[in-house]
Design an enzyme around this catalytic site. Structure first.
Site: not given
Ligand code: GRF
Length: 213
Positions: A95, A97, A114
């Site tokens: 999370m 950038i 994504h």
């Molecule tokens: C997933 O939905 C992915 O597409 C997004 O963040 C979420 C991460 O989930 N980028 P996880 O930590 O892989 O379970």
């Protein structure tokens, strides 16, 4: 062989799907390191159980997009053999950038997943955005990371149907099942050197197999 780093911030289910595929010898990469910016990310425990080294690089107030923070990431990557010449960096629910400096350094070697069919619904809460917009299909996208938010060349996509009674949770779950298929597949294609990128377009070269007699 490519050295793989997976960057996470939480649950780590995409990370797990990639690591399990590697354990089953389906992807020819070395799982070098899992890095989290959150010390309490659940995915760290999963990586540990699967015998993959982990590291925590805390943000310490450094904003997303800052080279100050990303420099620390680069050191951790390089210490673990994930270099701009032999590495692959997979963002999996990370999370933050990435800074332009980081992207320049590892260009063409950073992937992200994504939970929408890009270029629709980039950024946060894509599943909610899709429901609010009223689309009938959504899905997920694996793409290379460039300087924009979810704008890099697309590698793989999978589509799911949106049901009339879907909530953000049920749609997210259906999309996540597809994420767990296409992300390991994308890593495999990269590891096998089959991806060619020309501008925004990627193509995948398949081996031609001799027909069985
Ligand atoms: C997933 O939905 C992915 O597409 C997004 O963040 C979420 C991460 O989930 N980028 P996880 O930590 O892989 O379970």
């Amino acid at each position: 062989m490519i050295s793989l780093a997976i960057l996470i911030s939480g649950r780590g289910s995409n990370m797990e799907s990639i690591l399990r595929a590697i354990k089953k010898n389906r992807i020819p990469v070395k799982p070098a390191i899992v890095i989290s910016n959150k010390p309490d990310a659940k995915g760290l425990k999963i990586a540990h159980k699967l015998g993959v080294p982990t590291a925590i690089v805390e943000s310490g107030g450094q904003k997303g997009g800052s080279w100050e923070y990303d420099k620390k990431l680069v050191s951790t990557l390089e210490e673990n053999g994930v270099t701009p010449s032999n590495g692959l960096v997979c963002l999996a629910g990370f999370m933050r950038i990435m800074s332009p400096e980081f992207i320049r350094k590892y260009r063409g070697r950073i992937l992200n997943i994504h939970p929408a069919i890009l270029p629709s619904f980039p950024g946060l809460h894509s599943q909610r955005q899709a429901l609010e917009y009223g689309v009938k299909y959504s899905g997920c996208t694996v793409h290379f990371v460039d300087e924009g938010v979810d704008t890099g060349p697309i590698l793989l996509q999978a589509v799911v149907k949106v049901h009339e009674n879907d909530t953000e949770e049920t749609l997210s779950k259906r999309i996540l099942r597809q994420e767990h298929k296409i992300y390991p597949e994308a890593v495999r294609l990269f590891a096998e050197g089959r991806i060619k990128t020309t501008g925004r377009k990627t193509t995948v070269a398949y081996e031609s197999r001799p027909l069985k007699k």
